[in-house]
Design an enzyme around this catalytic site. Sequence first.
Site, short mmCIF file in Angstrom:
data_model
loop_
_atom_site.label_atom_id
_atom_site.label_comp_id
_atom_site.label_asym_id
_atom_site.label_seq_id
_atom_site.Cartn_x
_atom_site.Cartn_y
_atom_site.Cartn_z
CB THR A 1 -1.00 0.05 1.38
OG1 THR A 1 -0.02 -0.18 2.32
CG2 THR A 1 -1.35 -0.74 1.11
N GLY B 1 2.79 2.52 -2.34
CA GLY B 1 3.19 1.95 -3.37
C GLY B 1 3.47 2.39 -4.58
CB SER C 1 4.14 7.86 -3.67
OG SER C 1 5.10 9.57 -2.43
CB ILE D 1 8.47 4.62 1.86
CG1 ILE D 1 9.66 5.69 2.55
CG2 ILE D 1 9.24 3.09 2.54
CD1 ILE D 1 9.95 5.39 4.69
N GLY D 2 7.56 3.28 0.02
CA GLY D 2 6.57 2.30 -0.48
C GLY D 2 6.56 2.48 -2.13
CE1 TYR E 1 2.91 9.81 10.28
CE2 TYR E 1 5.18 10.57 12.03
CZ TYR E 1 4.58 9.81 10.62
OH TYR E 1 5.55 9.23 9.80
P1 NDP Z 1 4.60 9.56 1.16
O1 NDP Z 1 3.70 10.59 0.85
O2 NDP Z 1 5.65 9.21 -0.52
O3 NDP Z 1 3.82 8.50 0.39
C1 NDP Z 1 2.68 7.79 1.23
C2 NDP Z 1 1.24 7.33 0.07
O4 NDP Z 1 0.19 6.63 0.86
C3 NDP Z 1 1.50 7.40 -0.88
O5 NDP Z 1 1.78 6.37 -1.91
C4 NDP Z 1 0.23 7.61 -1.13
O6 NDP Z 1 -0.97 7.46 -1.68
C5 NDP Z 1 0.07 6.74 -0.21
N1 NDP Z 1 -2.06 7.20 0.83
C6 NDP Z 1 -1.97 8.54 0.86
N2 NDP Z 1 -3.22 8.37 1.73
C7 NDP Z 1 -4.02 6.89 1.41
C8 NDP Z 1 -5.09 6.47 1.23
N3 NDP Z 1 -6.13 6.41 2.28
N4 NDP Z 1 -5.30 4.91 0.58
C9 NDP Z 1 -4.72 4.91 0.33
N5 NDP Z 1 -3.26 5.27 0.10
C10 NDP Z 1 -3.16 6.20 0.42
O7 NDP Z 1 5.26 9.27 2.30
P2 NDP Z 1 6.26 8.23 2.34
O8 NDP Z 1 7.01 7.61 1.51
O9 NDP Z 1 7.92 9.09 3.63
O10 NDP Z 1 5.87 7.50 3.64
C11 NDP Z 1 5.14 6.39 3.94
C12 NDP Z 1 4.92 5.44 5.25
O11 NDP Z 1 6.37 5.57 6.02
C13 NDP Z 1 4.12 5.80 5.96
O12 NDP Z 1 3.77 5.18 6.63
C14 NDP Z 1 4.96 7.53 6.84
O13 NDP Z 1 3.91 7.57 8.04
C15 NDP Z 1 5.87 6.85 7.13
N6 NDP Z 1 6.95 7.67 7.88
C16 NDP Z 1 7.76 7.76 6.72
C17 NDP Z 1 9.05 8.64 6.66
C18 NDP Z 1 9.56 10.65 6.46
O14 NDP Z 1 10.56 10.64 6.88
N7 NDP Z 1 8.99 10.40 4.88
C19 NDP Z 1 9.72 8.45 8.74
C20 NDP Z 1 8.58 7.27 9.68
C21 NDP Z 1 8.09 6.54 8.64
P3 NDP Z 1 -1.96 9.07 -3.00
O15 NDP Z 1 -1.47 9.93 -2.41
O16 NDP Z 1 -1.81 8.37 -4.61
O17 NDP Z 1 -2.92 8.12 -1.74
#
Ligand code: NDP
Length: 243
Positions: A12, A14, A16, A18-19, A150
């Site tokens: 999920t 995936g 953007s 990290i995913g 958060y």
């Molecule tokens: P991004 O903003 O790059 O990615 C967030 C992802 O979540 C996107 O793919 C977005 O896709 C998806 N998303 C958001 N809302 C929904 C929804 N309702 N249904 C399905 N998908 C959803 O952020 P990161 O890659 O940085 O974050 C990924 C994870 O890592 C998160 O859980 C974050 O909390 C965690 N994290 C990140 C850190 C960082 O420093 N970057 C640090 C620690 C944890 P779309 O908008 O198309 O739905």
Amino acid sequence: MLKLEGKTAVITGGNSGIGLAIARRFTEEGAHVFITGRRQAQLDEAVALIGGRVEAIQGDVTCASDLDRLFDTVKANAEKLDILITSSGISEFSTLDSTTEGHFDRAFDLNVRGMVFTVQRAVQHMSSGGAIVLIGSIAGSIGSPGYGTYSATKAAVRSYARTWTSELAGRGIRVNTLSPGPINTPMFDNVSDEVRLSLTSRIPLNRLGQPDEVAAAALFLASADSSYIAGAELCIDGGMTQV
Ligand code: NDP
């Protein structure tokens, strides 16, 4: 030998950050990967970027019918599900004084409720040998002003990993939490240079992490290399919360 040959993974978030990095790494290691997210354009871009055996299924993980459609599609196109990565998440700044019910609900709805019901569906398609990696955050273990909600969502993620490890071990399914520190992804796009500098100064390795560095750890937790690791939290944070 490829580490995920013959495996099917759902990721999920995936499309953007990290995913996306995890999806890319997993396909390089031979996995058949299904990514989901709400934005079709970003899903299309991700599929083009990944280039391997990847399929995008548009959907919102907070929506039950979208989750049903996601796992129905996986079931129709893959023999079984081996790996789930829950990376969808949001992080909004709000101090206690300014916290609204909307802010609270958005965070818990996606980071906790969406994650719970994604895992609930995924395990119906998993058998012995399955691996679940929940993307938590070091925020779940520390207190940073403005990130109370958060942090609470990520503490809940880590808590669920403990319970699910106990509940699912008998079925041969391992659950672990991967907790990144500050990683350079689109989530960081709106963070000012001042905040970046302040964060970096608190990280022993003196830099932000890269999504590929989180993907390497996700590969470890999803593969047989971590066959005796369950219920653990692996922090990918340049030492920020380790010293
Ligand atoms: P991004 O903003 O790059 O990615 C967030 C992802 O979540 C996107 O793919 C977005 O896709 C998806 N998303 C958001 N809302 C929904 C929804 N309702 N249904 C399905 N998908 C959803 O952020 P990161 O890659 O940085 O974050 C990924 C994870 O890592 C998160 O859980 C974050 O909390 C965690 N994290 C990140 C850190 C960082 O420093 N970057 C640090 C620690 C944890 P779309 O908008 O198309 O739905």
